[in-house]
Design an enzyme around this catalytic site. Structure first.
Site, PDB file in Angstrom:
ATOM      1  N   GLU A 129      51.363  14.594  39.132  1.00  0.00           N
ATOM      2  CA  GLU A 129      49.976  14.953  38.806  1.00  0.00           C
ATOM      3  C   GLU A 129      49.976  16.230  37.972  1.00  0.00           C
ATOM      4  O   GLU A 129      50.923  17.022  38.038  1.00  0.00           O
ATOM      5  CB  GLU A 129      49.189  15.197  40.092  1.00  0.00           C
ATOM      6  CG  GLU A 129      49.750  16.368  40.890  1.00  0.00           C
ATOM      7  CD  GLU A 129      49.218  16.440  42.311  1.00  0.00           C
ATOM      8  OE1 GLU A 129      48.056  16.817  42.449  1.00  0.00           O
ATOM      9  OE2 GLU A 129      49.968  16.143  43.260  1.00  0.00           O
ATOM     10  N   LYS A 131      49.587  19.949  36.738  1.00  0.00           N
ATOM     11  CA  LYS A 131      49.527  21.263  37.388  1.00  0.00           C
ATOM     12  C   LYS A 131      48.371  22.001  36.724  1.00  0.00           C
ATOM     13  O   LYS A 131      48.443  22.368  35.545  1.00  0.00           O
ATOM     14  CB  LYS A 131      50.844  22.012  37.196  1.00  0.00           C
ATOM     15  CG  LYS A 131      50.890  23.341  37.934  1.00  0.00           C
ATOM     16  CD  LYS A 131      52.313  23.899  37.951  1.00  0.00           C
ATOM     17  CE  LYS A 131      52.449  25.093  38.867  1.00  0.00           C
ATOM     18  NZ  LYS A 131      51.637  26.247  38.463  1.00  0.00           N
ATOM     19  N   ASP A 133      45.883  24.849  35.658  1.00  0.00           N
ATOM     20  CA  ASP A 133      46.069  26.282  35.464  1.00  0.00           C
ATOM     21  C   ASP A 133      44.803  27.034  35.878  1.00  0.00           C
ATOM     22  O   ASP A 133      44.011  27.466  35.049  1.00  0.00           O
ATOM     23  CB  ASP A 133      46.415  26.559  33.997  1.00  0.00           C
ATOM     24  CG  ASP A 133      47.115  27.887  33.831  1.00  0.00           C
ATOM     25  OD1 ASP A 133      47.389  28.556  34.851  1.00  0.00           O
ATOM     26  OD2 ASP A 133      47.401  28.253  32.676  1.00  0.00           O
ATOM     27  N   TYR A 241      44.132  18.806  45.962  1.00  0.00           N
ATOM     28  CA  TYR A 241      45.454  18.183  45.829  1.00  0.00           C
ATOM     29  C   TYR A 241      46.399  18.477  46.986  1.00  0.00           C
ATOM     30  O   TYR A 241      47.533  18.020  46.992  1.00  0.00           O
ATOM     31  CB  TYR A 241      46.122  18.579  44.508  1.00  0.00           C
ATOM     32  CG  TYR A 241      46.226  20.086  44.287  1.00  0.00           C
ATOM     33  CD1 TYR A 241      47.046  20.875  45.100  1.00  0.00           C
ATOM     34  CD2 TYR A 241      45.525  20.707  43.269  1.00  0.00           C
ATOM     35  CE1 TYR A 241      47.149  22.245  44.915  1.00  0.00           C
ATOM     36  CE2 TYR A 241      45.611  22.082  43.069  1.00  0.00           C
ATOM     37  CZ  TYR A 241      46.422  22.844  43.900  1.00  0.00           C
ATOM     38  OH  TYR A 241      46.523  24.195  43.720  1.00  0.00           O
ATOM     39  N   LYS A 329      57.415  22.254  34.279  1.00  0.00           N
ATOM     40  CA  LYS A 329      56.543  23.023  33.382  1.00  0.00           C
ATOM     41  C   LYS A 329      56.642  22.516  31.939  1.00  0.00           C
ATOM     42  O   LYS A 329      57.703  22.072  31.491  1.00  0.00           O
ATOM     43  CB  LYS A 329      56.929  24.505  33.416  1.00  0.00           C
ATOM     44  CG  LYS A 329      56.837  25.136  34.807  1.00  0.00           C
ATOM     45  CD  LYS A 329      55.415  25.296  35.299  1.00  0.00           C
ATOM     46  CE  LYS A 329      54.764  26.564  34.848  1.00  0.00           C
ATOM     47  NZ  LYS A 329      55.259  27.760  35.528  1.00  0.00           N
ATOM     48  N   CYS A 433      36.958  45.842   1.128  1.00  0.00           N
ATOM     49  CA  CYS A 433      36.724  44.422   1.366  1.00  0.00           C
ATOM     50  C   CYS A 433      37.311  43.615   0.214  1.00  0.00           C
ATOM     51  O   CYS A 433      37.026  43.908  -0.950  1.00  0.00           O
ATOM     52  CB  CYS A 433      35.228  44.169   1.475  1.00  0.00           C
ATOM     53  SG  CYS A 433      34.801  42.424   1.514  1.00  0.00           S
ATOM     54  N   CYS A 436      33.986  41.913  -1.727  1.00  0.00           N
ATOM     55  CA  CYS A 436      32.963  42.674  -2.459  1.00  0.00           C
ATOM     56  C   CYS A 436      33.434  44.083  -2.824  1.00  0.00           C
ATOM     57  O   CYS A 436      32.704  44.829  -3.471  1.00  0.00           O
ATOM     58  CB  CYS A 436      31.677  42.750  -1.650  1.00  0.00           C
ATOM     59  SG  CYS A 436      31.780  43.844  -0.227  1.00  0.00           S
ATOM     60  N   CYS A 457      33.939  45.419   6.657  1.00  0.00           N
ATOM     61  CA  CYS A 457      33.385  45.637   5.332  1.00  0.00           C
ATOM     62  C   CYS A 457      32.015  46.265   5.506  1.00  0.00           C
ATOM     63  O   CYS A 457      31.212  45.826   6.314  1.00  0.00           O
ATOM     64  CB  CYS A 457      33.271  44.286   4.630  1.00  0.00           C
ATOM     65  SG  CYS A 457      32.125  44.276   3.251  1.00  0.00           S
ATOM     66  N   CYS A 463      27.823  41.765   0.327  1.00  0.00           N
ATOM     67  CA  CYS A 463      29.112  41.083   0.357  1.00  0.00           C
ATOM     68  C   CYS A 463      28.892  39.580   0.437  1.00  0.00           C
ATOM     69  O   CYS A 463      28.307  39.081   1.403  1.00  0.00           O
ATOM     70  CB  CYS A 463      29.923  41.554   1.565  1.00  0.00           C
ATOM     71  SG  CYS A 463      31.453  40.640   1.780  1.00  0.00           S
TER      72      CYS A 463
HETATM   73  S1  IVH Z   1      50.821  21.726  45.224  1.00  0.00           S
HETATM   74  C1  IVH Z   1      53.056  23.557  48.826  1.00  0.00           C
HETATM   75  N1  IVH Z   1      49.620  20.677  43.161  1.00  0.00           N
HETATM   76  O1  IVH Z   1      50.502  25.847  41.446  1.00  0.00           O
HETATM   77  C2  IVH Z   1      52.686  23.325  47.424  1.00  0.00           C
HETATM   78  N2  IVH Z   1      49.877  23.021  43.242  1.00  0.00           N
HETATM   79  O2  IVH Z   1      53.055  27.203  41.646  1.00  0.00           O
HETATM   80  C3  IVH Z   1      51.244  23.398  47.215  1.00  0.00           C
HETATM   81  N3  IVH Z   1      48.833  24.164  41.316  1.00  0.00           N
HETATM   82  O3  IVH Z   1      49.628  27.961  44.084  1.00  0.00           O
HETATM   83  C4  IVH Z   1      50.876  23.352  45.785  1.00  0.00           C
HETATM   84  N4  IVH Z   1      48.078  22.374  40.330  1.00  0.00           N
HETATM   85  O4  IVH Z   1      47.753  27.133  42.565  1.00  0.00           O
HETATM   86  C5  IVH Z   1      50.042  21.805  43.751  1.00  0.00           C
HETATM   87  N5  IVH Z   1      48.502  19.619  41.413  1.00  0.00           N
HETATM   88  C6  IVH Z   1      48.934  20.727  42.008  1.00  0.00           C
HETATM   89  C7  IVH Z   1      48.719  21.978  41.426  1.00  0.00           C
HETATM   90  C8  IVH Z   1      49.202  23.113  42.067  1.00  0.00           C
HETATM   91  C9  IVH Z   1      48.151  23.680  40.275  1.00  0.00           C
HETATM   92  C10 IVH Z   1      49.125  25.601  41.530  1.00  0.00           C
HETATM   93  C11 IVH Z   1      48.697  26.140  42.861  1.00  0.00           C
HETATM   94  C12 IVH Z   1      49.922  26.741  43.464  1.00  0.00           C
HETATM   95  C13 IVH Z   1      50.806  26.909  42.289  1.00  0.00           C
HETATM   96  C14 IVH Z   1      52.248  26.847  42.709  1.00  0.00           C
END
Ligand code: IVH
Length: 716
Positions: A129, A131, A133, A241, A329, A433, A436, A457, A463
């Site tokens: 799934e 990750k 941010d 999640y 990553k 500038c 102009c 400018c 301008c």
């Molecule tokens: S699982 C025990 N699933 O990544 C593990 N973490 O680097 C629980 N994060 O602190 C985390 N998406 O903030 C999991 N689909 C995802 C995630 C996820 C983002 C973040 C989360 C965690 C950090 C770990």
């Protein structure tokens, strides 16, 4: 009292309405508090709604009742003083990382050998799934009701952000479904979409506040707000999640529990899939990576988790990360190329922005030929605080590293000094500038006292670059919003020798200049008789723009949509705004005091307004423009109110409202509130204990009323 749903036929008097409004507002505020902060509703939904409707109905009849912080418009509850700590009953851990495909294969192999799986046995299955941010949040539900929300903190102890979490629409207050567990801690990620992030930064800019560096910072900053109404105003989102304490698990697999989360009312990521092999994991990774740019929110990798929860339990944890999961990553989106040239673009406010022209290079699957260099200091190797961020400056001809993060504009990050030509020269940032040739200067920020990182400018409308960018802004969606007149058309007209459009007024004279038979335009590239007629109709349609859009469209520095609306509301007409700002040049004038006192208008905005109107070119441009268009007041309220346009002074003790309330009410009704009585004053509202102002009023022949008289005046 029964709970009437609408204003009853016998209209309450202003005074009755005020008393009822006050009582209702207090009840609603208490109910909001109970609901958002305590989650102990004290009113059932129907009663709450009825009270709100009644409140709004009263405000419709008596607009004066709308307070500055109208309860009818408020969301969430008042701030608490500080965040309490919450100990996680099950620690919130982090994840190990993998960068290369081989590391994923090694992870799977580690899992298999830990579990003692023979080579001929396949599996185990994993989930894959995105990750997200953002920042992780743990939500504790007891008997299906949300009782606590905590940030990750150090993993052991987080911050109690329960009231904040309750304002996030994607976080249910109550779990739905037939089988709601006694205790369930649902964990997931709070995040912001790209469009919402841009909107938040735009508002930060308008308010003269610093912008957030990325959506994750903005999400964290929005969630961790002591003032819950700020969180409520930010469109935070949530994907579930994972989980913490959950004595009775609703399924035996990771994917099964996440499916259950959906039934409980959470959103889960639609890209999550179950994979049976390393190849399937990597295929999912590629698929998610391919969608990254169009998801609308930031992700920084793909998380793989052993699906079978019994196996997860056997695998357990090593230090602070589970053995059963890993984050794969995305590679940093970096590429190396040659900086072929540095060009300077001039923006609407005159900002000179250096743009790197690069030898084309692919960064994260996208061909990049331009990248930002931010400003003069950045090229020299310093950040906005003057700290060194790079060992060297950036020069034309350098071999540079370009970074593209998410869908933001790529930027030049670093220089490979080993490849720098011996005869290379530092880049000299222009001090005039390039368009102009007016001086380009770095202003001093009056607040920080520091030199601005941006060189601007000074040519203003002289301008052509600024003039064109301002025209684009003037017709843009949130300003005049002229259909069929976008950036492309503005560029066309700006350069057109037959029908030049160099300033806003000339948009409105296009049709007459072209003549009734559309002779000049209709034969041009991209214009047919019909499209020209349509364009002219769209322009005609905008001769009476709402005042706030008109003010915003002028592109005055620091006047974004919010400030434009504030000013439009406060002054009611463009003429009133202009004369007030012009008079404000005298720092001791009542107009200046009034301008300074407008809630939300700070010194930077005041300064920017004064500069704009002090500029002769702007005045001339406005004169021509106002001969063509007539901005319309924002709210009819201001013009029909008996105190609209009047100068009012409050003095003495007020009993039914605070001084701030009185001032806000008067201003909302289009009056101007002054601090002292002069010959210009129209009305003195005097409560008990009024002193010298009464005498002044008598001297200048100013009408004097008491507080009750004020309510009778504005309420009817
Ligand atoms: S699982 C025990 N699933 O990544 C593990 N973490 O680097 C629980 N994060 O602190 C985390 N998406 O903030 C999991 N689909 C995802 C995630 C996820 C983002 C973040 C989360 C965690 C950090 C770990």
């Amino acid at each position: 009292m029964t709970e009437p749903e609408t204003v009853p036929p016998e209209k309450p008097t202003a005074r009755q309405a005020r008393a009822e409004h006050k009582a209702l507002a207090a009840e609603i505020a208490a109910a909001n508090d109970a609901y958002f902060r305590e989650d102990q509703p004290i009113l059932d939904d129907a009663t709450y709604d009825a009270k709100r409707r009644r409140l709004v109905a009263l405000e419709e009849v008596y607009p004066a009742l709308k307070g500055a912080e109208a309860v009818s418009e408020a969301v969430g509850a008042k701030p608490s003083s500080k965040f309490a700590k919450i100990r996680h009953r099950v620690p919130m851990l982090s994840l190990g990382n993998a960068f290369a495909d081989e590391e994923v294969a090694e992870f799977v192999q580690r899992v298999r050998s830990f579990l003692g799986m023979k080579p001929e046995v396949a599996g185990p299955a994993f989930t894959a799934e995105p990750k997200i941010d953002g920042l992780s949040l743990s939500l504790r539900y007891e008997k299906g009701a949300l009782v606590h929300a905590a940030t990750r903190g150090d993993g052991e102890e987080g911050e109690d952000v329960t009231p904040n979490a309750r304002t996030i629409s994607e976080i249910p207050h109550h779990l739905s479904g037939a089988e709601v567990p006694e205790i369930a801690e649902v964990r997931g990620e709070v995040y912001l979409g790209h469009a919402d992030f841009a909107g938040i930064n735009e508002r930060q800019r308008e308010k003269g506040l610093s912008e957030f560096a990325n959506p994750r910072n903005a999400a964290a900053g929005s969630l961790r707000q002591l003032d819950v109404s700020i969180t409520a105003a930010r469109p935070l989102r949530f994907f579930a999640y994972a989980w913490g304490e959950m004595p009775v698990l609703p399924a035996q697999t990771q994917s099964g529990v996440v499916e259950t989360f959906k039934r409980w009312g959470f959103l889960t990521n639609p890209l999550m899939a179950r994979c049976e092999s390393v190849d399937e994991l990597l295929a999912r990774y590629r698929l998610i990576e391919a969608q990254r740019a169009t998801l609308g929110y930031d992700i920084d990798g793909v998380v793989y988790k052993v699906d079978d929860l019994a196996l997860q339990a056997r695998l357990g944890f090593v230090s602070r990360a589970p053995r059963w999961a890993i984050a794969h990553k995305f590679p940093a989106e970096l590429a190396t190329t040659i900086l072929e040239n540095i060009e300077i673009q001039v923006g609407r406010t005159g900002a000179l922005s250096p743009v790197a022209r690069l030898k084309p290079v692919t960064v994260g699957g996208v061909v990049v030929t331009n990248a930002t260099l931010h400003n003069e200091d950045y090229i020299r190797g310093f950040d906005s605080k003057g700290e060194t961020i790079r060992e060297s400056d950036i020069r034309i001809g350098d071999t540079v590293t370009v970074k593209r993060a998410g869908d933001v504009i790529p930027r030049v990050e670093a220089v490979d000094l080993s490849k720098r030509a011996a005869d290379s020269q530092p880049y000299v940032f222009p001090t005039v500038c390039p368009i102009c040739h007016s001086d380009a200067v770095r202003e001093h920020n009056p607040r920080s006292g520091k030199e601005d990182a941006v060189r601007r400018c000074t040519g203003g409308l002289i301008c052509p670059a600024q003039a064109m960018e301002r025209l684009k802004h003037f017709v843009s969606r949130d300003a005049l919003d002229i259909d069929g007149l976008g950036d492309k058309q503005i560029e066309f007209f700006h350069a057109d020798p037959d029908l030049p459009v160099k300033e806003p007024a000339e948009i409105f004279t296009l049709a007459t200049r072209d003549g009734t038979n559309l002779k000049k335009l209709k034969d041009k590239e991209g214009f047919g008789t019909q499209s020209v007629a349509k364009l002219f109709a769209a322009i005609e349609d905008r001769r009476t723009p709402p005042l706030n859009r008109f003010i915003f469209g002028l592109g005055i520095r620091h006047i974004g949509e919010t400030n434009a609306r504030l000013l439009a509301r406060h002054y009611g007409s463009f003429e009133a705004l202009r004369s007030a700002v012009v008079a404000s040049a005298d720092a001791a004038s009542p107009e200046r005091q009034e301008l300074d006192a407008i809630d939300g208008v700070g010194p930077t905005v005041v300064e920017a307004l004064m500069q704009f109107f002090a500029e002769a070119h702007n005045e001339e441009m406005l004169e021509r423009l106002l001969a063509q268009v007539t901005p319309q007041p924002l709210e009819a309220v201001a013009s029909i109110s008996p105190v609209a346009g009047k100068i009012v002074v409050f003095t003495g003790a007020l009993e039914q409202m605070t001084r701030d309330e009185a001032k806000a009410m008067a201003e909302r009704l289009g009056a101007k509130v002054a601090g002292s009585v002069s010959s210009k004053t129209d009305l003195l509202v005097a409560g008990p204990g009024a002193g010298s102002k009464l005498k002044d009023a008598a001297k200048h022949g100013v009408q004097v009323i008491d507080e009750a008289g004020w309510f009778d005046l504005v309420g009817t």
